[in-house]
Design an enzyme around this catalytic site. Structure first.
Site, PDB file in Angstrom:
ATOM      1  N   CYS A  78     -77.985 -76.243  21.863  1.00  0.00           N
ATOM      2  CA  CYS A  78     -76.584 -75.608  21.871  1.00  0.00           C
ATOM      3  C   CYS A  78     -76.363 -75.122  20.393  1.00  0.00           C
ATOM      4  CB  CYS A  78     -75.372 -76.423  22.246  1.00  0.00           C
ATOM      5  SG  CYS A  78     -74.334 -75.363  23.092  1.00  0.00           S
ATOM      6  N   HIS A 169     -76.796 -79.338  26.784  1.00  0.00           N
ATOM      7  CA  HIS A 169     -77.000 -80.639  26.255  1.00  0.00           C
ATOM      8  C   HIS A 169     -77.691 -81.669  26.904  1.00  0.00           C
ATOM      9  CE1 HIS A 169     -73.667 -79.784  23.102  1.00  0.00           C
ATOM     10  NE2 HIS A 169     -73.495 -78.788  24.030  1.00  0.00           N
ATOM     11  N   GLU A 171     -78.559 -84.290  25.929  1.00  0.00           N
ATOM     12  CA  GLU A 171     -78.001 -85.714  25.427  1.00  0.00           C
ATOM     13  C   GLU A 171     -76.774 -86.290  26.211  1.00  0.00           C
ATOM     14  OE1 GLU A 171     -77.375 -82.900  24.060  1.00  0.00           O
ATOM     15  OE2 GLU A 171     -75.448 -82.891  23.065  1.00  0.00           O
TER      16      GLU A 171
HETATM   17  N1  GLN Z   1     -70.325 -72.148  20.865  1.00  0.00           N
HETATM   18  C1  GLN Z   1     -70.664 -73.072  19.754  1.00  0.00           C
HETATM   19  C2  GLN Z   1     -71.162 -72.151  18.715  1.00  0.00           C
HETATM   20  O1  GLN Z   1     -71.357 -71.055  18.591  1.00  0.00           O
HETATM   21  C3  GLN Z   1     -71.873 -74.014  20.327  1.00  0.00           C
HETATM   22  C4  GLN Z   1     -70.985 -74.903  21.278  1.00  0.00           C
HETATM   23  C5  GLN Z   1     -72.154 -76.198  21.475  1.00  0.00           C
HETATM   24  O2  GLN Z   1     -72.882 -76.626  20.886  1.00  0.00           O
HETATM   25  N2  GLN Z   1     -71.865 -76.803  22.523  1.00  0.00           N
HETATM   26  O3  GLN Z   1     -71.740 -72.806  17.730  1.00  0.00           O
END
Ligand code: GLN
Length: 202
Positions: A78, A169, A171
């Site tokens: 992410c 994610h 994890e």
């Molecule tokens: N929206 C976040 C970003 O732009 C990422 C979201 C996340 O890691 N769950 O960094």
């Protein structure tokens, strides 16, 4: 054989717990000295702008970029994927910039962009994918990049040499499969050793 988890902000405890559950020694990375001697690193989800700023403020960005370019195994999830991306959005912004993909932040929208689905990821038929204000991979910038996951027609998981990036994610699921995939591909998950008495009698 220690694996680092970038612990500046975000969901780093969950990654460390999965790795420890697999018997891997883990070190939280908060200063550039912490990079010394690690054999791999995980970049967690969170807020990529905050993490990018802290990486710069603490002088970790440049040495970490060099280590990844030299082959240090890395898994970004992410926000961690955003940190790795060579291009973010249209404007050429980047942080580590080592993974040849173009990502768009919050591709599912800011407020309603969180959902859970199941999909194929690498060798797994039905992996639980948790998306939280996730980025999307809009473009692959090097043909050597392997697509590991496609969710609703959008690329959500890739591997390029020593670098793994996932928009979701892993994890936050009970399944440590993607951490194992990362560790095994990186040569960080050896087969269990035979007990000494078995070895001696062999
Ligand atoms: N929206 C976040 C970003 O732009 C990422 C979201 C996340 O890691 N769950 O960094």
């Amino acid at each position: 054989m220690t694996v680092g988890v970038l612990a500046l902000q975000g969901a780093f405890r969950e990654h460390a717990a999965v790795l420890r559950g697999l018997g891997i020694p883990v070190r939280d990375i908060r200063r550039r000295e912490d990079l010394q001697g690690i054999r791999g690193i995980v970049l967690p989800g969170g807020e990529s702008t905050v993490q990018g700023k802290l990486l710069r403020d603490f002088g970790i960005l440049e040495p970490l970029r060099d280590l990844i370019a030299q082959g240090l195994p890395v898994m970004g999830t992410c926000a961690g994927l955003i940190l790795l991306a060579r291009e973010i959005g249209e404007d050429g912004e980047r942080h580590l910039g080592t993974l040849p993909v173009r990502v768009f932040r919050n591709i599912y929208g800011r407020q309603l962009g969180s959902f859970v689905t199941n999909g194929r990821v690498g060798e797994f038929e039905n992996f639980r994918e948790v998306f939280i204000r996730a980025p999307g991979i809009a473009e692959i910038l090097d043909p050597e990049t392997e697509v590991l996951a496609v969710t609703n027609g959008r690329i959500t998981g890739v591997r390029y040499r020593n670098q793994f990036g996932f928009a979701f994610h892993p994890e936050l699921t009970a399944n440590p499969g993607l951490h194992l995939l990362f560790l095994k591909h990186s040569g960080l998950y050896p087969e269990p050793e035979l007990p000494a008495n078995v070895r001696q009698s062999a």
